[in-house]
Design a protein around this motif. Structure first.
Motif, PDB file in Angstrom:
ATOM      1  N   THR A 188      -2.881 -11.234   0.938  1.00 33.56           N
ATOM      2  CA  THR A 188      -1.605 -10.977   1.608  1.00 33.56           C
ATOM      3  C   THR A 188      -0.612 -12.070   1.262  1.00 33.56           C
ATOM      4  OG1 THR A 188      -2.315 -12.132   3.607  1.00 33.56           O
ATOM      5  CG2 THR A 188      -2.656  -9.763   3.553  1.00 33.56           C
ATOM      6  N   CYS A 247      -8.762  -8.437  -1.053  1.00 37.51           N
ATOM      7  CA  CYS A 247      -7.484  -8.243  -0.388  1.00 37.51           C
ATOM      8  C   CYS A 247      -6.748  -9.579  -0.318  1.00 37.51           C
ATOM      9  CB  CYS A 247      -7.705  -7.690   1.015  1.00 37.51           C
ATOM     10  SG  CYS A 247      -6.195  -7.371   1.925  1.00 37.51           S
ATOM     11  N   HIS A 252       4.568  -2.798   6.450  1.00 38.48           N
ATOM     12  CA  HIS A 252       4.069  -3.583   5.322  1.00 38.48           C
ATOM     13  C   HIS A 252       4.316  -2.832   4.020  1.00 38.48           C
ATOM     14  CE1 HIS A 252       0.888  -5.061   8.396  1.00 38.48           C
ATOM     15  NE2 HIS A 252       1.962  -5.823   8.446  1.00 38.48           N
ATOM     16  N   SER A 253       4.061  -3.513   2.911  1.00 34.85           N
ATOM     17  CA  SER A 253       3.991  -2.839   1.617  1.00 34.85           C
ATOM     18  C   SER A 253       2.622  -3.153   1.033  1.00 34.85           C
ATOM     19  CB  SER A 253       5.108  -3.306   0.679  1.00 34.85           C
ATOM     20  OG  SER A 253       4.915  -4.644   0.309  1.00 34.85           O
ATOM     21  N   VAL A 254       2.070  -2.202   0.320  1.00 31.12           N
ATOM     22  CA  VAL A 254       0.727  -2.376  -0.222  1.00 31.12           C
ATOM     23  C   VAL A 254       0.700  -1.936  -1.680  1.00 31.12           C
ATOM     24  CG1 VAL A 254      -0.145  -0.098   0.460  1.00 31.12           C
ATOM     25  CG2 VAL A 254      -1.734  -1.995   0.269  1.00 31.12           C
ATOM     26  N   GLN A 255      -0.096  -2.664  -2.471  1.00 37.81           N
ATOM     27  CA  GLN A 255      -0.289  -2.337  -3.879  1.00 37.81           C
ATOM     28  C   GLN A 255      -1.783  -2.283  -4.133  1.00 37.81           C
ATOM     29  OE1 GLN A 255       1.627  -4.982  -6.647  1.00 37.81           O
ATOM     30  NE2 GLN A 255       0.394  -4.259  -8.350  1.00 37.81           N
ATOM     31  N   LYS A 289       3.203  -8.214   2.660  1.00 38.21           N
ATOM     32  CA  LYS A 289       2.838  -7.571   1.394  1.00 38.21           C
ATOM     33  C   LYS A 289       1.337  -7.736   1.191  1.00 38.21           C
ATOM     34  CE  LYS A 289       3.826  -7.470  -3.482  1.00 38.21           C
ATOM     35  NZ  LYS A 289       4.560  -6.339  -3.944  1.00 38.21           N
ATOM     36  N   VAL A 290       0.673  -6.639   0.902  1.00 34.49           N
ATOM     37  CA  VAL A 290      -0.780  -6.625   0.742  1.00 34.49           C
ATOM     38  C   VAL A 290      -1.115  -6.169  -0.669  1.00 34.49           C
ATOM     39  CG1 VAL A 290      -2.938  -5.645   1.598  1.00 34.49           C
ATOM     40  CG2 VAL A 290      -1.054  -6.078   3.191  1.00 34.49           C
ATOM     41  N   LEU A 340      -2.563   4.803   1.309  1.00 33.28           N
ATOM     42  CA  LEU A 340      -2.416   3.390   1.646  1.00 33.28           C
ATOM     43  C   LEU A 340      -0.952   3.028   1.890  1.00 33.28           C
ATOM     44  CD1 LEU A 340      -4.962   1.843  -0.866  1.00 33.28           C
ATOM     45  CD2 LEU A 340      -5.147   1.829   1.628  1.00 33.28           C
ATOM     46  N   ARG A 341      -0.058   3.534   1.055  1.00 35.62           N
ATOM     47  CA  ARG A 341       1.371   3.247   1.238  1.00 35.62           C
ATOM     48  C   ARG A 341       1.892   3.816   2.554  1.00 35.62           C
ATOM     49  NH1 ARG A 341       2.619   5.304  -4.152  1.00 35.62           N
ATOM     50  NH2 ARG A 341       1.803   3.705  -5.496  1.00 35.62           N
ATOM     51  N   TYR A 364      -6.844  -2.399   5.748  1.00 26.51           N
ATOM     52  CA  TYR A 364      -6.630  -1.791   4.446  1.00 26.51           C
ATOM     53  C   TYR A 364      -7.918  -1.748   3.619  1.00 26.51           C
ATOM     54  CZ  TYR A 364      -1.699  -2.236   5.551  1.00 26.51           C
ATOM     55  OH  TYR A 364      -0.466  -2.138   6.165  1.00 26.51           O
ATOM     56  N   ALA A 414       0.688   1.618   5.326  1.00 25.46           N
ATOM     57  CA  ALA A 414       1.419   0.352   5.301  1.00 25.46           C
ATOM     58  C   ALA A 414       2.840   0.527   5.823  1.00 25.46           C
ATOM     59  CB  ALA A 414       1.446  -0.204   3.885  1.00 25.46           C
TER      60      ALA A 414
END
Length: 93
Positions: free
Chosen positions: A28, A26, A73-76, A34-35, A64-65, A4, A68
């Protein structure tokens, strides 16, 4: 796990006057599911990163989403500039 940080760097560095001004942290959680990415840059690049009406940063978040989601995964992505007295304010969306 997808890279990511590398993907974020690939998407944002071309927008900056100086690529070295980009900083990406970054974190996690939940066993890597979750990132959280925190991006900071010099204030002069704020307009380039966010784009007109925030369109550029929204597009980066969408890429990015999607990456993920493929990995389960989920990324913010939180982004902010370093122009305020050396601190890194983070703008959340």
């Amino acid at each position: 796990m997808p890279d990511y940080v590398g993907l974020t760097r690939l998407l944002l560095e071309p927008l900056l006057d100086e690529g070295g001004s980009l900083s990406i942290d970054c974190e996690t959680t939940r066993g890597g599911q979750k990132v959280l990415l925190r991006v900071s840059f010099d204030g002069v690049n704020k307009g380039r990163i966010f784009g007109r009406g925030g369109r550029t940063i929204k597009a980066v978040r969408q890429v990015l989403r999607a990456s993920a989601q493929i990995a389960g995964h989920s990324v913010q992505l939180d982004a902010g500039d370093r122009s305020h007295s050396g601190e890194r304010p983070i703008r959340k969306h």
